[in-house]
Design a protein around this motif. Structure first.
Motif, PDB file in Angstrom:
ATOM      1  N   GLN A 614       0.827  -1.201   0.000  1.00 39.30           N
ATOM      2  CA  GLN A 614       0.000   0.000   0.000  1.00 39.30           C
ATOM      3  C   GLN A 614       0.874   1.271   0.000  1.00 39.30           C
ATOM      4  O   GLN A 614       0.593   2.235  -0.714  1.00 39.30           O
ATOM      5  CB  GLN A 614      -0.927  -0.006   1.214  1.00 39.30           C
ATOM      6  N   THR A 615       1.938   1.217   0.820  1.00 40.59           N
ATOM      7  CA  THR A 615       2.817   2.400   0.918  1.00 40.59           C
ATOM      8  C   THR A 615       3.511   2.673  -0.412  1.00 40.59           C
ATOM      9  O   THR A 615       3.535   3.814  -0.911  1.00 40.59           O
ATOM     10  CB  THR A 615       3.854   2.181   2.023  1.00 40.59           C
ATOM     11  N   PHE A 616       4.126   1.619  -1.010  1.00 38.18           N
ATOM     12  CA  PHE A 616       4.845   1.801  -2.269  1.00 38.18           C
ATOM     13  C   PHE A 616       3.904   2.240  -3.376  1.00 38.18           C
ATOM     14  O   PHE A 616       4.247   3.093  -4.215  1.00 38.18           O
ATOM     15  CB  PHE A 616       5.545   0.514  -2.664  1.00 38.18           C
ATOM     16  N   ALA A 617       2.688   1.684  -3.420  1.00 39.53           N
ATOM     17  CA  ALA A 617       1.722   2.078  -4.451  1.00 39.53           C
ATOM     18  C   ALA A 617       1.348   3.548  -4.291  1.00 39.53           C
ATOM     19  O   ALA A 617       1.252   4.287  -5.282  1.00 39.53           O
ATOM     20  CB  ALA A 617       0.486   1.194  -4.369  1.00 39.53           C
ATOM     21  N   SER A 618       1.145   3.981  -3.041  1.00 35.91           N
ATOM     22  CA  SER A 618       0.789   5.387  -2.789  1.00 35.91           C
ATOM     23  C   SER A 618       1.926   6.318  -3.208  1.00 35.91           C
ATOM     24  O   SER A 618       1.694   7.381  -3.786  1.00 35.91           O
ATOM     25  CB  SER A 618       0.445   5.581  -1.311  1.00 35.91           C
ATOM     26  N   ARG A 619       3.172   5.912  -2.913  1.00 36.48           N
ATOM     27  CA  ARG A 619       4.317   6.759  -3.294  1.00 36.48           C
ATOM     28  C   ARG A 619       4.444   6.892  -4.814  1.00 36.48           C
ATOM     29  O   ARG A 619       4.742   7.971  -5.341  1.00 36.48           O
ATOM     30  CB  ARG A 619       5.598   6.176  -2.707  1.00 36.48           C
ATOM     31  N   ILE A 620       4.235   5.760  -5.501  1.00 34.82           N
ATOM     32  CA  ILE A 620       4.338   5.810  -6.976  1.00 34.82           C
ATOM     33  C   ILE A 620       3.269   6.732  -7.534  1.00 34.82           C
ATOM     34  O   ILE A 620       3.538   7.552  -8.428  1.00 34.82           O
ATOM     35  CB  ILE A 620       4.202   4.382  -7.552  1.00 34.82           C
ATOM     36  N   ILE A 621       2.029   6.621  -7.023  1.00 32.26           N
ATOM     37  CA  ILE A 621       0.940   7.486  -7.513  1.00 32.26           C
ATOM     38  C   ILE A 621       1.251   8.955  -7.238  1.00 32.26           C
ATOM     39  O   ILE A 621       1.018   9.837  -8.078  1.00 32.26           O
ATOM     40  CB  ILE A 621      -0.388   7.064  -6.854  1.00 32.26           C
ATOM     41  N   GLU A 622       1.808   9.229  -6.017  1.00 34.40           N
ATOM     42  CA  GLU A 622       2.076  10.626  -5.655  1.00 34.40           C
ATOM     43  C   GLU A 622       3.230  11.229  -6.488  1.00 34.40           C
ATOM     44  O   GLU A 622       3.142  12.347  -6.979  1.00 34.40           O
ATOM     45  CB  GLU A 622       2.412  10.706  -4.171  1.00 34.40           C
ATOM     46  N   LYS A 623       4.315  10.441  -6.649  1.00 32.02           N
ATOM     47  CA  LYS A 623       5.517  10.991  -7.295  1.00 32.02           C
ATOM     48  C   LYS A 623       5.501  10.847  -8.819  1.00 32.02           C
ATOM     49  O   LYS A 623       6.063  11.684  -9.540  1.00 32.02           O
ATOM     50  CB  LYS A 623       6.753  10.310  -6.714  1.00 32.02           C
ATOM     51  N   ASP A 624       4.924   9.760  -9.298  1.00 33.12           N
ATOM     52  CA  ASP A 624       4.995   9.491 -10.750  1.00 33.12           C
ATOM     53  C   ASP A 624       3.628   9.562 -11.391  1.00 33.12           C
ATOM     54  O   ASP A 624       3.368   8.897 -12.408  1.00 33.12           O
ATOM     55  CB  ASP A 624       5.597   8.095 -10.975  1.00 33.12           C
ATOM     56  N   HIS A 625       2.733  10.310 -10.815  1.00 32.57           N
ATOM     57  CA  HIS A 625       1.362  10.370 -11.329  1.00 32.57           C
ATOM     58  C   HIS A 625       1.329  10.869 -12.764  1.00 32.57           C
ATOM     59  O   HIS A 625       0.609  10.351 -13.625  1.00 32.57           O
ATOM     60  CB  HIS A 625       0.514  11.266 -10.413  1.00 32.57           C
ATOM     61  N   ASP A 626       2.143  11.912 -13.043  1.00 37.69           N
ATOM     62  CA  ASP A 626       2.092  12.525 -14.378  1.00 37.69           C
ATOM     63  C   ASP A 626       2.756  11.668 -15.432  1.00 37.69           C
ATOM     64  O   ASP A 626       2.457  11.809 -16.634  1.00 37.69           O
ATOM     65  CB  ASP A 626       2.774  13.903 -14.338  1.00 37.69           C
ATOM     66  N   THR A 627       3.662  10.782 -15.019  1.00 41.49           N
ATOM     67  CA  THR A 627       4.390   9.962 -16.019  1.00 41.49           C
ATOM     68  C   THR A 627       3.655   8.665 -16.311  1.00 41.49           C
ATOM     69  O   THR A 627       4.020   7.970 -17.266  1.00 41.49           O
ATOM     70  CB  THR A 627       5.788   9.638 -15.495  1.00 41.49           C
ATOM     71  N   LEU A 628       2.653   8.322 -15.524  1.00 43.75           N
ATOM     72  CA  LEU A 628       1.919   7.068 -15.738  1.00 43.75           C
ATOM     73  C   LEU A 628       0.861   7.266 -16.813  1.00 43.75           C
ATOM     74  O   LEU A 628       0.235   8.323 -16.913  1.00 43.75           O
ATOM     75  CB  LEU A 628       1.252   6.603 -14.446  1.00 43.75           C
ATOM     76  N   SER A 629       0.671   6.230 -17.590  1.00 48.99           N
ATOM     77  CA  SER A 629      -0.411   6.250 -18.583  1.00 48.99           C
ATOM     78  C   SER A 629      -1.740   6.109 -17.855  1.00 48.99           C
ATOM     79  O   SER A 629      -1.790   5.755 -16.676  1.00 48.99           O
ATOM     80  CB  SER A 629      -0.238   5.110 -19.583  1.00 48.99           C
TER      81      SER A 629
END
Length: 828
Positions: A614-629
């Motif tokens: 849950q923590t790693f998923a939240s960090r990816i969404i917060e930091k890499d939100h704009d780079t994700l498709s």
């Protein structure tokens, strides 16, 4: 004896206010009797009768030569119904013929000597209430004098003591039975009186445990009869119980006892309980105990054996592991640590699934849970991560270890490296698929048809299906029955189905009981040994179903029997290619039987890796939100939702596992206090649903408060979750006391009082046929998209009720709400 008459005042004043017997005397025609008219009766007779008739104590008078009978109202009930009443005016011998041999001499002695005669609790049987009855009396025969001072009759003052005599005898018999029960009790029982603990009673088991004769301990202070106990703390324990009134109990208490001249170490389970007199003061101590020396020595031997086996298991190259009956792994041998590079703490705290390949974990968990639920052997191929990060295929097997009653005590498993075999099989499978793809496609339809046909035939042949008439006579017989039981149809039709049961089962009446159970419940299920035609035994799973006509009358039974004696291995190809591996597994399984280690890996051990996900998923969404498709964001959202559902499931599982133990102390409490706390916790949710909760005066019950808070929390949450969208939630909680004998069901004790809690709501309800299924773990009647949840809440509620030795049932109707009935035993 001659009647002397003295005629005095001619009046009937002595009969005024003299009751029914006085009225009877006044209304009788005395003119034609030896006594003559009442007006001519002597003053002595009238005076004596006045005393008798106006007495509230039972009295009887024999008067004159013919011993004419008189008695008062207090004596009348002793004559009973359909007996001697009315006896006034009749001769004594005529009234009492059956006992005249006894009372005649007594009357004659009193008349002759003028001395009274008395008896206490004397048996004087006579005719009353339409039969001869044994009647006990305490009575006195005394002289009655005429006007001249001569004895002219006998006054009987008496009271019936039949009930008192019978009660005394019952008390004596009760005391005799109590002493007999103590003497024959399966535990040692002794009673010590006074502060010196003088032995008043000791049964045979107590004397055997002490190594003493009865004459060596009775009447003696126990510490003087057994001086070896003085220095072992027994005196202090006895003194404390006698002085404080607090019961003392202990298990496996070590004590040295002098037996046959030798000081032997013994281990005892015993308790000291204070005995109170009628004033509530302590007068002695009752000791209850049982010797467990053999069990303690045996357990210590097993512990030593287990230690040796662990050393042996650690020397094996295969993985060896064990689990408790609930499937929690609690032991790994040294090979597991060397392969994974993980420590025991890491495996215990973070869970063994961290070794399993992520793609294999779901199937691994599902297969393991199925084995735990059904008791079937566990067998699975999956990949384990080695300490260098590479994954290797393993073949894992686990078998349940059962006690003599068939109850699973533990699971013993092993895992063997099959990496090379797996590579070979995968390559072989690939080649076969490539070469046969076209043929499989062309013949797929025919193959499915053949499979259905063969499966149907195999199932019919593997089941004995027969029809019984209401008396259990076989009327129909199929091929499967002939195959399993060995009888041809013409050999068994017309005979009773009890022929298939063992001699012991027939003697105990098992066949008849099963038919009775099926008739009452609709269906009877049982597994046990059955007898073939040739006398050999097979283990059968039997289902007997009652068949009813249109009037709901039982007209017969269908009986389906499945032979479970032999289990055939399904994968012959794998066995052939892995003969050497199987041999090693067999040897390993023999060693596994010696494992007896139990530990605990709780549900919350799964939460750490889940929190990281849950923590790693939240960090990816917060930091890499704009780079994700967009698809990536969607998949991460799905992953977070799945993790949240997993977190909810783990929390519910943890809550459910906690209900398996009676954590916390029982407290006597008003349930309204618990309900008010839950209403405060759910205040926002209740406000959102415009919910109303009605309660009445609740029962006082002994409960574990935090568990019942969980129970009402789950019930109210369910009502809110399954509410109708268009209606405010209306919850009603009622309570009443009810006796067990007024309740239907085998779970209720007739002499127990219960607190009946009725919890009702106006939600969407459910169909009544699911009233038992809803309490099962992971059972849901509606989809997750409609109503979220894990399907554990009601299972937790049922477990909490069972922890309190109670019963819970459910009633529902679609669209009309649900009602839960909870019955808790009340300790007065």
């Amino acid at each position: 004896m001659k009647l002397n008459s003295t005629h005095k005042a001619n009046n009937l004043l002595f009969l005024e206010n003299s009751g029914q017997m006085g009225k009877l005397i006044r209304e009788m025609d005395w003119d034609n009797t030896n006594l003559g008219p009442i007006s001519n009766w002597p003053v002595s007779l009238r005076t004596t009768l006045a005393i008798i008739l106006h007495s509230s104590y039972p009295m009887f008078l024999f008067w004159g030569d013919e011993l004419i009978c008189f008695y008062n109202d207090a004596y009348r009930p002793s004559l009973g119904k359909e007996g001697k009443h009315p006896a006034i005016g009749k001769r004594g011998k005529e009234v009492w013929p059956e006992i005249w041999d006894f009372i005649g001499p007594l009357i004659n002695d009193v008349v002759t000597t003028a001395k009274p005669v008395s008896y206490s609790d004397q048996l004087v049987p006579f005719y009353r209430n339409g039969r001869m009855e044994d009647v006990y009396w305490t009575f006195c025969y005394s002289a009655a004098f005429d006007d001249n001072g001569n004895v002219n009759g006998v006054v009987v003052t008496c009271t019936e003591t039949t009930e008192t005599v019978i009660t005394k005898r019952e008390l004596q018999e009760s005391e005799r039975r109590l002493r007999t029960m103590i003497a024959q009790a399966p535990v040692s029982i002794a009673i010590f009186q006074g502060k010196d603990h003088v032995t008043e009673l000791a049964n045979s088991l107590a004397l055997q445990m002490w190594g003493r004769r009865e004459d060596e301990v009775l009447g003696q202070p126990i510490l003087e009869a057994m001086p070896e106990l003085k220095s072992q703390g027994i005196k202090e324990l006895l003194d404390d119980v006698y002085n404080t009134g607090k019961t003392f109990s202990t298990s496996e208490f070590p004590v040295q006892i002098m037996r046959k001249g030798n000081l032997n170490m013994a281990y005892l389970n015993f308790s000291f309980e204070p005995l109170l007199d009628t004033s509530g003061n302590i007068e002695g101590i009752m000791a209850l105990g049982i010797e467990v020396t053999d069990q303690v020595i045996s357990r210590k031997g097993i512990e030593e054996s287990e230690k040796k086996f662990r050393l042996l298991a650690d020397s094996l190259p295969q993985f060896v592991w064990t689990a408790d009956p609930e499937g929690n792994l609690n032991y790994f041998n040294q090979s597991v640590f060397e392969f994974s590079g993980l420590s025991q703490d890491q495996l215990i705290n973070k869970g063994w699934l961290q070794m399993v390949h992520p793609d294999d974990r779901k199937n691994n968990f599902r297969t393991w849970e199925d084995s735990i639920a059904t008791g079937k052997d566990f067998s699975l191929e999956h990949r384990f991560r080695r300490h260098d990060g590479t994954y290797r295929w393993q073949l894992s097997h686990a078998k349940p270890q059962r006690n003599d009653d068939g109850i699973i005590q533990m699971w013993v498993g092993s895992s063997t490296d099959i990496q090379e075999q797996k590579i070979f099989l995968d390559e072989l499978e690939k080649q076969v698929k490539e070469r046969t793809a076209e043929l499989l496609e062309l013949n797929e339809s025919l193959k499915k048809s053949e499979q259905r046909y063969h499966l149907m035939v195999e199932e019919v042949q593997d089941y004995a299906i027969l029809y019984l008439n209401p008396e259990g006579i076989v009327e129909n017989w199929n091929t499967g029955a002939e195959k399993i039981k060995g009888y041809k149809a013409d050999e068994i039709i017309g005979k009773n189905f009890s022929n298939f049961y063992t001699k012991e089962d027939r003697k105990s009446g098992l066949p008849k009981r099963l038919l009775g159970l099926a008739a009452k419940k609709g269906k009877a299920l049982q597994e046990g040994w059955r007898v073939r035609k040739d006398g050999t035994l097979f283990w059968a799973s039997v289902v007997i179903t009652a068949v009813h006509n249109e009037k709901n009358e039982v007209i017969g039974y269908s009986k389906v029997t499945h032979d479970l004696t032999v289990k055939k291995e399904s994968d012959d190809a794998l066995k052939e290619k892995q003969a050497e591996l199987e041999q090693k597994n067999i040897e390993l399984q023999k060693m596994n039987k010696e494992l007896q280690s139990f530990a605990y890996i709780s549900s919350h051990d799964l939460q750490e890796p889940l929190r990281k996900i849950q923590t790693f998923a939240s960090r990816i969404i917060e930091k890499d939100h704009d780079t994700l498709s967009e698809n990536g964001k969607y998949l991460f959202k799905r992953m977070q939702l799945s993790a949240e559902r997993m977190q909810s499931l783990i929390d519910d599982l943890l809550a459910y596992s906690r209900t398996h133990n009676l954590e916390g102390d029982f407290e006597r409490i008003n349930l309204n206090l618990i309900i008010e706390q839950v209403k405060q916790d759910l205040s926002e949710e209740l406000l959102q649903k415009n919910a109303i909760i009605e309660t009445d005066k609740t029962c006082m019950v002994n409960i574990i408060p935090f568990q019942f808070k969980q129970l009402f929390y789950n019930l109210i949450s369910n009502s809110l979750k399954f509410a109708k969208p268009e209606e405010p939630v209306h919850i009603t909680i009622k309570n009443e006391y009810v006796l067990g004998k007024l309740l239907e069901g085998e779970y209720f004790q007739e002499d127990t009082k219960y607190c009946h809690i009725t919890f009702s709501d106006n939600g969407i309800g459910f169909e009544q046929k699911y009233s038992e299924k809803i309490f099962e773990l992971f059972q849901r009647l509606y989809g997750k998209t409609e109503y979220p949840g894990t399907g554990i809440g009601l299972a937790i509620i049922k477990r909490i009720v069972e922890n309190h030795y109670g019963v819970i049932t459910a009633q529902g109707e679609l669209g009309k709400g649900a009602t839960f009935n909870i019955y808790l035993p009340v300790d007065d």
